[in-house]
Design a protein around this motif. Sequence first.
Motif, PDB file in Angstrom:
ATOM      1  N   PRO A  69       0.843  -1.199   0.000  1.00 31.17           N
ATOM      2  CA  PRO A  69       0.000   0.000   0.000  1.00 31.17           C
ATOM      3  C   PRO A  69       0.880   1.251   0.000  1.00 31.17           C
ATOM      4  O   PRO A  69       1.756   1.398   0.846  1.00 31.17           O
ATOM      5  CB  PRO A  69      -0.787  -0.122   1.313  1.00 31.17           C
ATOM      6  N   THR A  70       0.666   2.113  -0.986  1.00 32.44           N
ATOM      7  CA  THR A  70       1.544   3.266  -1.160  1.00 32.44           C
ATOM      8  C   THR A  70       0.728   4.556  -1.110  1.00 32.44           C
ATOM      9  O   THR A  70      -0.311   4.672  -1.766  1.00 32.44           O
ATOM     10  CB  THR A  70       2.259   3.175  -2.521  1.00 32.44           C
ATOM     11  N   ASN A  71       1.223   5.514  -0.331  1.00 28.92           N
ATOM     12  CA  ASN A  71       0.608   6.839  -0.282  1.00 28.92           C
ATOM     13  C   ASN A  71       1.311   7.727  -1.295  1.00 28.92           C
ATOM     14  O   ASN A  71       2.449   8.133  -1.119  1.00 28.92           O
ATOM     15  CB  ASN A  71       0.758   7.418   1.130  1.00 28.92           C
ATOM     16  N   LEU A  72       0.628   7.979  -2.393  1.00 31.78           N
ATOM     17  CA  LEU A  72       1.269   8.716  -3.484  1.00 31.78           C
ATOM     18  C   LEU A  72       1.513  10.176  -3.138  1.00 31.78           C
ATOM     19  O   LEU A  72       2.435  10.792  -3.667  1.00 31.78           O
ATOM     20  CB  LEU A  72       0.442   8.592  -4.757  1.00 31.78           C
ATOM     21  N   ASN A  73       0.704  10.743  -2.267  1.00 29.17           N
ATOM     22  CA  ASN A  73       0.951  12.119  -1.824  1.00 29.17           C
ATOM     23  C   ASN A  73       2.316  12.215  -1.160  1.00 29.17           C
ATOM     24  O   ASN A  73       3.132  13.087  -1.483  1.00 29.17           O
ATOM     25  CB  ASN A  73      -0.119  12.558  -0.824  1.00 29.17           C
ATOM     26  N   GLN A  74       2.560  11.266  -0.245  1.00 30.64           N
ATOM     27  CA  GLN A  74       3.817  11.253   0.503  1.00 30.64           C
ATOM     28  C   GLN A  74       4.994  11.017  -0.432  1.00 30.64           C
ATOM     29  O   GLN A  74       6.013  11.708  -0.375  1.00 30.64           O
ATOM     30  CB  GLN A  74       3.731  10.125   1.527  1.00 30.64           C
ATOM     31  N   PHE A 107      -2.320  18.258  -3.312  1.00 32.24           N
ATOM     32  CA  PHE A 107      -2.534  16.851  -2.992  1.00 32.24           C
ATOM     33  C   PHE A 107      -3.960  16.625  -2.488  1.00 32.24           C
ATOM     34  O   PHE A 107      -4.388  17.279  -1.539  1.00 32.24           O
ATOM     35  CB  PHE A 107      -1.548  16.388  -1.903  1.00 32.24           C
ATOM     36  N   ALA A 108      -4.652  15.688  -3.123  1.00 28.66           N
ATOM     37  CA  ALA A 108      -6.008  15.367  -2.674  1.00 28.66           C
ATOM     38  C   ALA A 108      -5.927  14.697  -1.311  1.00 28.66           C
ATOM     39  O   ALA A 108      -5.218  13.708  -1.153  1.00 28.66           O
ATOM     40  CB  ALA A 108      -6.676  14.428  -3.683  1.00 28.66           C
ATOM     41  N   PRO A 109      -6.639  15.233  -0.311  1.00 27.30           N
ATOM     42  CA  PRO A 109      -6.532  14.670   1.038  1.00 27.30           C
ATOM     43  C   PRO A 109      -7.175  13.282   1.151  1.00 27.30           C
ATOM     44  O   PRO A 109      -6.765  12.473   1.978  1.00 27.30           O
ATOM     45  CB  PRO A 109      -7.281  15.683   1.902  1.00 27.30           C
ATOM     46  N   ASP A 110      -8.138  13.009   0.257  1.00 28.31           N
ATOM     47  CA  ASP A 110      -8.861  11.730   0.370  1.00 28.31           C
ATOM     48  C   ASP A 110      -8.295  10.685  -0.587  1.00 28.31           C
ATOM     49  O   ASP A 110      -8.989   9.784  -1.035  1.00 28.31           O
ATOM     50  CB  ASP A 110     -10.348  11.953   0.060  1.00 28.31           C
ATOM     51  N   LEU A 111      -7.003  10.822  -0.904  1.00 24.93           N
ATOM     52  CA  LEU A 111      -6.393   9.915  -1.874  1.00 24.93           C
ATOM     53  C   LEU A 111      -6.304   8.498  -1.298  1.00 24.93           C
ATOM     54  O   LEU A 111      -5.773   8.303  -0.210  1.00 24.93           O
ATOM     55  CB  LEU A 111      -4.978  10.416  -2.204  1.00 24.93           C
ATOM     56  N   PRO A 112      -6.807   7.498  -2.051  1.00 24.83           N
ATOM     57  CA  PRO A 112      -6.726   6.131  -1.522  1.00 24.83           C
ATOM     58  C   PRO A 112      -5.291   5.605  -1.619  1.00 24.83           C
ATOM     59  O   PRO A 112      -4.525   6.034  -2.477  1.00 24.83           O
ATOM     60  CB  PRO A 112      -7.650   5.334  -2.454  1.00 24.83           C
ATOM     61  N   LEU A 113      -4.957   4.676  -0.729  1.00 22.35           N
ATOM     62  CA  LEU A 113      -3.656   4.001  -0.833  1.00 22.35           C
ATOM     63  C   LEU A 113      -3.699   3.087  -2.060  1.00 22.35           C
ATOM     64  O   LEU A 113      -4.726   2.499  -2.364  1.00 22.35           O
ATOM     65  CB  LEU A 113      -3.371   3.172   0.418  1.00 22.35           C
ATOM     66  N   LEU A 114      -2.579   2.978  -2.716  1.00 22.78           N
ATOM     67  CA  LEU A 114      -2.534   2.204  -3.949  1.00 22.78           C
ATOM     68  C   LEU A 114      -1.590   1.030  -3.774  1.00 22.78           C
ATOM     69  O   LEU A 114      -0.478   1.190  -3.265  1.00 22.78           O
ATOM     70  CB  LEU A 114      -2.021   3.116  -5.066  1.00 22.78           C
ATOM     71  N   GLU A 115      -2.052  -0.171  -4.188  1.00 23.04           N
ATOM     72  CA  GLU A 115      -1.152  -1.322  -4.167  1.00 23.04           C
ATOM     73  C   GLU A 115      -0.134  -1.124  -5.295  1.00 23.04           C
ATOM     74  O   GLU A 115      -0.462  -1.241  -6.476  1.00 23.04           O
ATOM     75  CB  GLU A 115      -1.945  -2.624  -4.398  1.00 23.04           C
TER      76      GLU A 115
END
Lengths: 132, 458
Positions: free
Chosen positions: B299-304, B332-340
């Motif tokens: 799971p990756t936080n693309l914002n980070q 950065f969208a605050p509600d960004l889903p984590l991405l596999e």
Amino acid sequence: MKILVVDDEADVRALFEQRFRREIRSGVFSFSFAYSGEEALEYLHRHASEVVLILSDINMPGMSGLELLRHIRQEYDAPPPPAPPQVMMLTAYGDEASRQQALALGANDFLTKPVDFSALKEKLLYLTDHDN
Amino acid sequence: MNLNASVFISILVAIFVVRTLRQFLDLPGRIPRLNQVLGYIWVPGVALYGFSQLIGWKTDQLDELYMLFLLAVVALVLVRVQTYRPARTLLLAIAPYLLYSLIELISTLISNRLLEQYDNVFGNSQGFAIIWLVTFGFIARNQKKHLEKERLEREAEEEAKRKIEVQNAALELMVAERTASLTQQTEELREALKELKVTQDQLIQAEKMASLGELTAGIAHEIQNPLNFVTNFSDVSTELLTELEEEQQRPDRDLALEAELLHDLRQNLTKITHHGQRAASIVRGMLEHSRASTGERQPTNLNQLADEYLRLAYHGLRARDKSFNATLLTDFAPDLPLLEAVSQDLGRVLLNLLTNAFYAVQKRREAQPDGYVPTVSVRTRPLPGGGVEVRVRDNGTGIPEAVRQKIFQPFFTTKPTGEGTGLGLSLSYDIITKGHNGTLNVETEEGRGTEFIMELPG
């Protein structure tokens, strides 16, 4: 003496407030903080006559410290009162080229990070005495 | 005497008949031994004459006898070669004449009167037998001609077939040679492909290391900052503790001040932890970037991730060109889903896109020093279905129409030799499309800027 600190790192505020807690408490120094060059210029527009010294980081996103310096020297150098503010540059890249560039643009001093706070304190106290 | 001598005419006739027969039926080829015996056809004739002379037998039937013998021999020969169709026809041709001659001879031997009495009948019969003989002789000749023609045709056919077979053999030989050379070529190509794959892996690693080199200065700067904070907050905490101890020694303790000092101390310790972790995470990122990709999704936080690489790329460039500066905008969208996702791979893509963006604004600033604000922005948006869209935008030089089609090709670069590997965008494209089933598109306007749009499905 009113000092404006410009740095994009927010924790700089906590650090300065603690390092100079006694001077702040005794009213020798008063600090204001801006987190970008643009913010600093805006602050100066509102409080031009109050700020005596500006401590600015060079590497910031957006307007860099050197650009801020150039703006300040353009806008506030024309004499009569108030006296133009002193500007000290702070940078992690403490090479000679950067120093020369900063001094050529009209910086009064050039300090490298990590900041030696006791040396800085001495300089500031000297300036305060000189100012008074 | 004269009468008996007429047998010699018959002998000549016999020799002629044997010659004709030999030729017509190809006797030396079919029945070589009998054919040799046929050469002595004259012997019985001469013997008959000698015998008649010896016993003083005077008769005009001597040649008739000999002729009958000749016919019998001919019939015998024809029977022997009856498998040959013209021979059978000839047999049919001579049969009536043979019969006639036989009857005539017997009649003559029995009594001359009978012959005289039925002279007419014998005459007609002989005429008929001769006509029969000639007619069937012609038929036999035609048959022979016909067979000959067939034989020639067959031979021609066989010749053609043989030629085709020879050609086939030659062709098969050529095919075999060709197959062998193709097999060899395939083998060589496979070998070359293997070498290319090894080289490609090495190049990918080199490209990674090159981008790591670009990062080094940025990383140093990014680590230096938190380390400074750690040192400074530790130092100032020591000062606070000293002040606290002094305060505790005083007879009139300022409890409010003591509480404030304690509060600050706690806050400083939190900050030390925070900045220590920040430095650690940067080191971890650097290690991940240099390591060969494990391809493991997490799971990756693309914002980070985008924020991290934006800073690294920016400071990396700053370290090499101190006069360079750019406005960094993040949305950065605050509600960004984590991405596999394989975060180190996506990090490389982001680093590459950002490095390109900084390069483009730097180039434009060199050409247009006044009144230009170099700006690089990163924007993230959630996509319907759990995906994420990342846009990296710059207001740099833009990509000329002529090279737009080539930017994703391996080894294509507009940078001077030694500055770019030409693999950055090509690898990025592969990571997004093949590695993450996403899309990577570009919108660009020459002299205005470029935007890369990365869409990653959830």
